[in-house]
Design a protein around this motif. Structure first.
Motif, PDB file in Angstrom:
ATOM      1  N   SER A  89      42.235  50.561  39.199  1.00  0.00           N
ATOM      2  CA  SER A  89      42.920  49.281  39.346  1.00  0.00           C
ATOM      3  C   SER A  89      43.490  49.104  40.745  1.00  0.00           C
ATOM      4  N   VAL A  90      44.045  50.167  41.318  1.00  0.00           N
ATOM      5  CA  VAL A  90      44.581  50.084  42.681  1.00  0.00           C
ATOM      6  C   VAL A  90      43.464  49.833  43.686  1.00  0.00           C
ATOM      7  N   LEU A  91      42.403  50.632  43.575  1.00  0.00           N
ATOM      8  CA  LEU A  91      41.327  50.502  44.556  1.00  0.00           C
ATOM      9  C   LEU A  91      40.524  49.224  44.352  1.00  0.00           C
ATOM     10  N   TRP A  92      40.467  48.713  43.109  1.00  0.00           N
ATOM     11  CA  TRP A  92      39.771  47.443  42.897  1.00  0.00           C
ATOM     12  C   TRP A  92      40.476  46.324  43.659  1.00  0.00           C
ATOM     13  N   LEU A  93      41.801  46.333  43.646  1.00  0.00           N
ATOM     14  CA  LEU A  93      42.544  45.291  44.361  1.00  0.00           C
ATOM     15  C   LEU A  93      42.191  45.295  45.845  1.00  0.00           C
ATOM     16  N   PHE A  94      42.202  46.472  46.454  1.00  0.00           N
ATOM     17  CA  PHE A  94      41.917  46.534  47.886  1.00  0.00           C
ATOM     18  C   PHE A  94      40.447  46.285  48.191  1.00  0.00           C
ATOM     19  N   THR A  95      39.565  46.716  47.284  1.00  0.00           N
ATOM     20  CA  THR A  95      38.137  46.436  47.486  1.00  0.00           C
ATOM     21  C   THR A  95      37.860  44.950  47.334  1.00  0.00           C
ATOM     22  N   THR A  96      38.584  44.271  46.454  1.00  0.00           N
ATOM     23  CA  THR A  96      38.434  42.823  46.297  1.00  0.00           C
ATOM     24  C   THR A  96      38.825  42.097  47.583  1.00  0.00           C
ATOM     25  N   VAL A 238      21.966  51.316  51.147  1.00  0.00           N
ATOM     26  CA  VAL A 238      21.532  50.034  51.708  1.00  0.00           C
ATOM     27  C   VAL A 238      22.397  48.891  51.196  1.00  0.00           C
ATOM     28  N   ALA A 239      23.196  49.150  50.165  1.00  0.00           N
ATOM     29  CA  ALA A 239      24.067  48.121  49.589  1.00  0.00           C
ATOM     30  C   ALA A 239      25.184  47.761  50.574  1.00  0.00           C
ATOM     31  N   PRO A 240      25.802  46.585  50.425  1.00  0.00           N
ATOM     32  CA  PRO A 240      26.940  46.218  51.285  1.00  0.00           C
ATOM     33  C   PRO A 240      28.076  47.232  51.176  1.00  0.00           C
ATOM     34  N   ALA A 241      28.903  47.299  52.208  1.00  0.00           N
ATOM     35  CA  ALA A 241      29.994  48.290  52.260  1.00  0.00           C
ATOM     36  C   ALA A 241      30.922  48.233  51.051  1.00  0.00           C
ATOM     37  N   PRO A 242      31.318  47.048  50.537  1.00  0.00           N
ATOM     38  CA  PRO A 242      32.173  47.042  49.346  1.00  0.00           C
ATOM     39  C   PRO A 242      31.510  47.694  48.138  1.00  0.00           C
ATOM     40  N   VAL A 243      30.184  47.554  48.040  1.00  0.00           N
ATOM     41  CA  VAL A 243      29.455  48.188  46.933  1.00  0.00           C
ATOM     42  C   VAL A 243      29.450  49.704  47.122  1.00  0.00           C
ATOM     43  N   SER A 244      29.221  50.147  48.347  1.00  0.00           N
ATOM     44  CA  SER A 244      29.267  51.580  48.628  1.00  0.00           C
ATOM     45  C   SER A 244      30.625  52.144  48.254  1.00  0.00           C
TER      46      SER A 244
END
Length: 498
Positions: A89-96, A238-244
């Motif tokens: 949940s914490v990292l999802w917020l920052f990845t969003t 090869v995926a975008p950085a947020p996906v990585s």
């Protein structure tokens, strides 16, 4: 029904509802989509915080639905579930936040963020699963929801990477399903934590239960990128950085590692697994993967691929920790699940910043970048030093407990694995830091984007600096009552102390 028991379902539905809303949004509704993403992420973080409070008060919120006679879907918030759900949940917020900035001028954003939310919903389902059946459902949903993210760019390389990803993960899912069905055939539905029922089965069917253990670990080992099931991970870069970032720090590889933790501690039980000789082969496999991933990282010239092989090595620290019989190894493995997530997401954010701002993808292109992007480079330095295990960054704490756990378990040879891996970590990270800070710039940057800030755009920079700060704070304040280490100690004391 007590309203507290509905909270796990509410956590899950936050992401599902956000995903459905985002899918139907017109592509041009950028602001509405961003508000939905951020609101869902903040709401989920609030609900998880509430669940953590109740778990600390010795409550275990749980909700179940009988699917078939004797087979139920169960969502339950115990201490271990909160470890993984809290990280996600914490990292999802920052990845969003990061993804909103990263994909600012990209097409198909509604599709991307819709599957992005489904991916997080699947991860929450894995975190809160109360039995293997529920875990398996969300584990496979995670595969299906991350595939569109891997192939998002639609290039030939992306589509090829997506096919490889599906081949590996679906094959692993079949193996895991075989193990789950075999276990159900012998003992019916076994809730997480009911190790006495498993012990009775081992007494009656020792050979079959050892085989089922191997099937479960192999199926989970694909997403955890254990050797030889790791091949999909570097290709998926090869995926975008947020996906990585999602693949490495928040969702996929952590789902595999978390599943192995559940099998060892909540299905078989640590004492039974040790007595049956199941942990030693797992420790050997994890140790080999640690060294293998580090050796392969040393050979990479692409930044994200070097980080990918580093992940293969670092996630196996978690598996190694839970293979060490004793509380110290358990603490080391569990806390590294959090620490590695913080450090690795920082490194992938930095790699994305370099790529988006200056067009940098290769290590030799980093010469002198510290002067052009100082704040991103400081964050990268913190993440890299943490991976090596240099104090006071969080990685040092993990390795200290793993080493202590190895000595406590009488497995002294693990110290050589940890020292060797740390030396290899230094060998593939320190030359990168030398290029960033001490090598002169060689010509123009590959593809420089002019931004108002000295470094990069705020959407990309702020999440990077926050996660780097958290990586440092987790090491500096490891003795605090709110640190990741304290939560790992709580889990060990409350549920897993032999």
């Amino acid at each position: 029904m007590n309203w507290i028991n509905v909270l796990p379902l509410a956590v899950l539905m936050t992401s599902f509802i956000a995903a459905m809303a985002i899918f139907i949004l017109p592509e041009q509704q950028h602001r509405t989509r961003s508000v939905l993403n951020l609101a869902a992420a903040i709401l989920k973080l609030g609900l998880i915080s509430l669940l953590i409070y109740f778990v600390l008060q010795q409550h275990t919120p749980e909700i179940s639905l009988e699917v078939l006679p004797g087979l139920s879907m169960v969502l339950r918030a115990d201490a271990l579930a909160m470890l993984f759900a809290g990280l996600s949940s914490v990292l999802w917020l920052f990845t969003t936040i990061y993804a909103i900035g990263y994909l600012e001028n990209s097409p198909n954003r509604s599709r991307f963020f819709g599957y992005f939310s489904l991916c997080v919903a699947s991860t929450m389902g894995i975190s809160l699963a109360g039995n293997l059946f529920t875990f398996l459902i969300f584990y496979e949903l995670l595969t299906l929801s991350t595939y569109p993210l891997v192939v998002h760019r639609g290039t030939t390389a992306a589509l090829a990477a997506g096919r490889t990803y599906l081949i590996y993960t679906l094959s692993g899912g079949v193996v895991l399903l075989t193990g789950v069905v075999a276990l159900y055939a012998l003992g019916g539905d076994i809730p997480f934590g009911d190790t006495e029922k498993t012990a009775a089965l081992v007494g009656t069917w020792p050979g079959w239960m050892a085989l089922i253990f191997a099937l479960l670990i192999a199926g989970l080992g694909v997403k955890a990128a254990l050797f030889p099931f790791h091949g999909w991970l570097p290709i998926a870069m090869v995926a975008p950085a947020p996906v990585s970032a999602l693949l490495h720090a928040v969702a996929v590889v952590k789902a595999g590692a978390f599943g192995i933790v559940r099998v060892v501690y909540d299905i078989y039980g640590i004492e039974l697994a040790w007595q049956q000789g199941l942990l030693f082969p797992l420790a050997l496999l994890a140790s080999f993967t640690i060294l293998y991933g580090s050796f392969r990282a040393l050979q990479q010239i692409d930044i994200k691929k070097r980080l990918a092989f580093s992940t293969i090595s670092q996630v196996s620290y978690i598996v190694l920790g839970i293979s060490l019989f004793g509380p110290l190894g358990t603490i080391g493995g569990l806390v590294h699940l959090l620490h590695q997530g913080l450090m690795k997401i920082t490194l992938f954010f930095c790699a994305g910043n370099y790529a988006e701002t200056l067009g940098i993808h290769k290590i030799h292109e980093l010469d002198g970048v510290g002067k052009r992007m100082p704040m991103t480079s400081v964050a990268f330095t913190i993440g890299a030093l943490g991976m090596i295990g240099i104090p006071p960054v969080a990685g040092f704490v993990s390795k200290w407990y793993l080493g202590s756990g190895a000595l406590d378990a009488g497995m002294n040879w693990v110290i050589f694995v940890l020292v060797g891996s740390s030396l290899l970590n230094a060998a593939y990270f320190l030359p990168v830091l030398k290029r960033i800070w001490f090598s002169p710039q060689q010509g123009d940057w590959p593809d420089e984007m002019i931004v108002g800030w000295r470094d990069t755009t705020p959407w990309l920079l702020i999440p990077t600096l926050v996660t780097a700060g958290l990586s440092l704070a987790a090491g500096l304040f490891a003795g605090s009552s709110i640190s990741p280490l304290s939560w790992a100690e709580l889990i060990t004391l409350r549920e897993y102390l032999p």
